[in-house]
Design a protein around this motif. Structure first.
Motif, PDB file in Angstrom:
ATOM      1  N   PHE A  89      37.867  32.545  40.648  1.00 13.14           N
ATOM      2  CA  PHE A  89      36.652  33.308  41.105  1.00 13.14           C
ATOM      3  C   PHE A  89      35.772  33.700  40.097  1.00 13.14           C
ATOM      4  CE2 PHE A  89      35.285  37.693  42.353  1.00 13.14           C
ATOM      5  CZ  PHE A  89      34.627  37.164  43.822  1.00 13.14           C
ATOM      6  N   THR A  92      40.814  33.267  47.902  1.00 10.68           N
ATOM      7  CA  THR A  92      39.385  33.168  48.211  1.00 10.68           C
ATOM      8  C   THR A  92      38.898  32.532  49.313  1.00 10.68           C
ATOM      9  OG1 THR A  92      39.000  31.207  46.765  1.00 10.68           O
ATOM     10  CG2 THR A  92      38.826  33.215  45.727  1.00 10.68           C
ATOM     11  N   GLN A 120      35.969  30.366  50.727  1.00 10.01           N
ATOM     12  CA  GLN A 120      34.586  29.605  50.227  1.00 10.01           C
ATOM     13  C   GLN A 120      34.037  28.661  51.189  1.00 10.01           C
ATOM     14  OE1 GLN A 120      34.942  26.397  47.379  1.00 10.01           O
ATOM     15  NE2 GLN A 120      34.453  28.251  46.001  1.00 10.01           N
ATOM     16  N   PHE A 145      42.743  32.189  44.133  1.00  9.10           N
ATOM     17  CA  PHE A 145      41.872  32.436  43.277  1.00  9.10           C
ATOM     18  C   PHE A 145      42.458  31.894  41.841  1.00  9.10           C
ATOM     19  CE2 PHE A 145      44.610  35.298  40.883  1.00  9.10           C
ATOM     20  CZ  PHE A 145      44.021  35.844  39.983  1.00  9.10           C
ATOM     21  N   CYS A 178      46.769  35.869  45.846  1.00 11.87           N
ATOM     22  CA  CYS A 178      45.399  36.374  46.011  1.00 11.87           C
ATOM     23  C   CYS A 178      44.595  35.230  46.117  1.00 11.87           C
ATOM     24  CB  CYS A 178      45.003  36.796  44.602  1.00 11.87           C
ATOM     25  SG  CYS A 178      43.213  37.747  44.545  1.00 11.87           S
ATOM     26  N   ILE A 200      36.340  37.057  47.271  1.00  8.09           N
ATOM     27  CA  ILE A 200      37.885  36.917  47.149  1.00  8.09           C
ATOM     28  C   ILE A 200      38.415  37.925  47.857  1.00  8.09           C
ATOM     29  CG2 ILE A 200      37.417  38.888  45.194  1.00  8.09           C
ATOM     30  CD1 ILE A 200      39.688  37.466  43.468  1.00  8.09           C
ATOM     31  N   THR A 259      31.256  32.035  47.722  1.00 10.62           N
ATOM     32  CA  THR A 259      32.846  32.673  47.507  1.00 10.62           C
ATOM     33  C   THR A 259      32.961  33.963  47.807  1.00 10.62           C
ATOM     34  OG1 THR A 259      32.746  30.644  46.051  1.00 10.62           O
ATOM     35  CG2 THR A 259      34.740  32.240  46.242  1.00 10.62           C
TER      36      THR A 259
END
Length: 315
Positions: free
Chosen positions: A89, A177, A179, A147, A175, A107, A105
């Motif tokens: 990220f 993302t 995108q 991420f 965790c 997060i 993107t």
């Protein structure tokens, strides 16, 4: 004697080939070998001028060993301090700041609380998230992916909010993302070595792993090639990696940087093919010897280097 070591895991073809190539170069006072590690005494020099790291991202013991080695003056490819602090990220955010085209993107919070935390640990988190705002920014289709990570693990291609929520439920405490998906017609994977050499390879991520490196590819248009090489170098110089792969998806003639946190990139003969394998073995061997013979002192790059010299900090 300036020793070069390589530390690796399950890969078979690349480590031995690099060691053999370095020793075949017969650089004065330079030799290469596989690193052997037992109990590590704190602050003790490693005995290596250069170590090529292929595995410490998976094994904390090796990462600790390499940090200790840097303290003693060893040059590590790649820098274990930066590599350990980096994530994808941040990479996307940095790329956008230096003029590289990247997909939009966002997060996302962990779907499940990380170990040792509860809902009271999340009191700064907006709940529920403004999903309409996120979807408006990213659009569909999109990719849901960690991420930080690699090897296409835990990556989901989603085409609607319903599909996104279903996949998000499977991510546990990772965790992630979300995108923008680039509808590419060409895709390239680039080896970047020493922040100077770039090897551009046609690549097809839609194929099974063993078929992704395109055999007998057509030539790349000169202007397209120049832009890809320039962007790959710009990214790796900004990130400080001496060994990396950078992936570009081409849409409407523009290369979008998709993945460029690969400091231990795939270099297996059976995966990348003989020509790409030959290139990366030569490039890494030459880089390691160059660094072994250089006057580079990695510990001087850190604020605590003053203590190694017994000096006093300036305030």
């Amino acid at each position: 004697m300036k020793k070069i070591g390589i530390i690796f895991g399950m890969e078979d073809t690349f480590p031995g080939a690099v060691v053999a190539r370095i020793n075949d170069m017969k650089a004065p006072g330079v030799s290469a070998e596989f690193v052997k590690i037992g109990g590590i005494k704190m602050a003790e020099p490693s005995g290596y001028r250069v170590i090529i790291d292929r595995i410490s991202h998976d094994i904390a013991f090796y990462r600790a060993y390499l940090k200790n080695a840097v303290l003693g003056g060893t040059i590590v490819i790649n820098n274990p301090f930066w590599w350990g602090a980096d994530d994808k990220f941040f990479n996307y955010a940095l790329a956008s700041r230096i003029g590289i085209a990247v997909p939009r993107t966002v997060i996302l919070p962990h779907k499940q609380h990380p170990p040792g935390t509860t809902d009271r640990s999340m009191r700064n988190l907006i709940y529920p998230l403004n999903w309409d705002e996120i979807f408006s920014y990213i659009g569909f289709p999109a990719f849901l992916k960690p991420f930080s990570g690699g090897g296409w693990k835990n990556v989901y291609h989603v085409h609607s909010p319903e599909e996104l929520f279903s996949c998000y439920d499977e991510t546990g405490d990772l965790c992630m993302t979300l995108q923008q998906a680039i509808d590419f017609d060409e895709y390239f994977r680039c080896y970047v070595v020493g922040q100077e050499k770039v090897h551009v390879m046609w690549y097809d991520p839609r194929q099974p792993h063993h078929n992704r490196y395109v055999k007998n590819p057509p030539p790349i248009e000169p202007k397209k090639y120049e832009r890809i090489v320039s962007d790959a170098l710009k990214l790796c110089r900004a990130l400080g990696y001496d060994l990396n792969t950078v992936e570009f998806a081409m849409q409407d003639g523009l290369p979008y940087a998709i993945d460029f946190l690969n400091p231990a990139p795939d270099a297996d003969y059976n995966s990348v093919g003989p020509q790409n394998f030959e290139w990366i073995v030569n490039a890494v061997a030459e880089l390691a010897v160059k660094k072994a013979l250089s006057k580079e002192q990695p510990a001087e790059d850190y604020h605590w280097s003053v203590f190694l010299r017994g000096g006093k900090t300036k305030r």
